[in-house]
Design an enzyme around this catalytic site. Structure first.
Site, PDB file in Angstrom:
ATOM      1  N   GLY A   1      37.430   0.074  39.279  1.00 22.63           N
ATOM      2  CA  GLY A   1      37.369   0.799  40.539  1.00 22.63           C
ATOM      3  C   GLY A   1      37.582   2.279  40.329  1.00 22.63           C
ATOM      4  O   GLY A   1      37.800   2.739  39.209  1.00 22.63           O
ATOM      5  N   PRO A   2      37.519   3.056  41.413  1.00 25.00           N
ATOM      6  CA  PRO A   2      37.693   4.507  41.320  1.00 25.00           C
ATOM      7  C   PRO A   2      39.156   4.900  41.118  1.00 25.00           C
ATOM      8  O   PRO A   2      40.065   4.062  41.216  1.00 25.00           O
ATOM      9  CB  PRO A   2      37.166   5.008  42.666  1.00 25.00           C
ATOM     10  CG  PRO A   2      37.315   3.855  43.595  1.00 25.00           C
ATOM     11  CD  PRO A   2      37.166   2.620  42.762  1.00 25.00           C
ATOM     12  N   ALA A   3      39.367   6.168  40.849  1.00 27.13           N
ATOM     13  CA  ALA A   3      40.703   6.710  40.628  1.00 27.13           C
ATOM     14  C   ALA A   3      41.599   6.493  41.850  1.00 27.13           C
ATOM     15  O   ALA A   3      41.140   6.577  42.991  1.00 27.13           O
ATOM     16  CB  ALA A   3      40.613   8.199  40.312  1.00 27.13           C
TER      17      ALA A   3
ATOM     18  N   LYS B   1      44.006  -0.049  41.206  1.00 24.75           N
ATOM     19  CA  LYS B   1      43.632  -0.923  40.081  1.00 24.75           C
ATOM     20  C   LYS B   1      44.849  -1.364  39.280  1.00 24.75           C
ATOM     21  O   LYS B   1      45.028  -2.549  39.016  1.00 24.75           O
ATOM     22  CB  LYS B   1      42.668  -0.208  39.114  1.00 24.75           C
ATOM     23  CG  LYS B   1      41.362   0.218  39.680  1.00 24.75           C
ATOM     24  CD  LYS B   1      40.510   0.934  38.634  1.00 24.75           C
ATOM     25  CE  LYS B   1      41.142   2.146  38.005  1.00 24.75           C
ATOM     26  NZ  LYS B   1      41.375   3.279  38.908  1.00 24.75           N
TER      27      LYS B   1
ATOM     28  N   HIS C   1      53.761   5.096  36.793  1.00 27.58           N
ATOM     29  CA  HIS C   1      53.360   3.769  36.312  1.00 27.58           C
ATOM     30  C   HIS C   1      54.563   3.035  35.708  1.00 27.58           C
ATOM     31  O   HIS C   1      54.762   1.850  35.965  1.00 27.58           O
ATOM     32  CB  HIS C   1      52.252   3.891  35.261  1.00 27.58           C
ATOM     33  CG  HIS C   1      50.893   4.047  35.842  1.00 27.58           C
ATOM     34  ND1 HIS C   1      49.920   3.092  35.700  1.00 27.58           N
ATOM     35  CD2 HIS C   1      50.324   5.047  36.569  1.00 27.58           C
ATOM     36  CE1 HIS C   1      48.816   3.491  36.302  1.00 27.58           C
ATOM     37  NE2 HIS C   1      49.041   4.679  36.836  1.00 27.58           N
TER      38      HIS C   1
END
Length: 182
Positions: free
Chosen positions: A9-11, A15, A52
């Site tokens: 998927g995009p930024a 995800k 993260h």
């Protein structure tokens, strides 16, 4: 072969969060394979990495693997779940390889994935949904990552698209194309 899942998927679409959710649901020991390297002079990059890290459970093992992804996957134990985040960063780390070496690296990765007994979750960015990059290195990155994602999706049990904060199971909603020719 363990279960192989691709999350694309995009930024900033979610995800990595979806991959982390799937890793927790595996109820296996999770090994987070980080393809990014820290850059002490880039505070914004450091903050992204920390964001993260804060989301991940303390008992997850983290391995920093900017290049040698195939070797890391090959060493995985069957009772583990590897979360590779992200293939886009890994491709960027290998951009200096000429086309022949890249082809070998790509084939080695795809072959290794099919031999590993551990579960594997791969996070990959979608590029190429917009303007064609005006410079050769940008086009090389976009094309290599797009080809890798397409090739990997062929051997995955499940492929998810995460966009706009929503998860779509492409394995149910879509039909795979035939394998591309290199």
């Amino acid at each position: 072969m363990g279960k192989v899942i691709l999350i694309t998927g995009p930024a900033s679409s979610g995800k990595s969060e979806w991959a982390e959710t799937l890793a927790m649901q595996s109820e296996k020991a999770v090994i987070y394979v980080a393809t990014a390297t820290e850059n002490p002079t880039d505070e914004e990059w450091h903050q992204r990495i920390q964001k993260h890290q804060k989301r991940r459970p303390q008992d997850w093992v983290t391995l920093c693997v900017p290049i040698e992804l195939s070797a890391t996957l090959a060493d995985a134990k069957p009772n583990t779940c590897l979360l590779v985040d992200s293939l886009g960063t890994w491709v960027a780390n290998t951009l200096e390889q000429d086309d022949a070496n890249w082809e070998n690296t790509l084939c080695e990765l795809l072959e290794t994935v099919q031999l590993v007994a551990a579960d594997m979750l791969f996070v990959a960015e979608e590029t190429g949904w917009g303007v064609v990059p005006a410079y050769p290195l940008g086009r090389k990155f976009r094309d290599r990552l797009g080809f890798l994602v397409r090739q990997l999706s062929i051997i995955c049990d499940t492929v998810y698209l995460v966009t706009g904060g929503h998860v779509l199971n492409l394995s149910i909603l879509g039909s795979p194309l035939p394998a591309p020719k290199s």
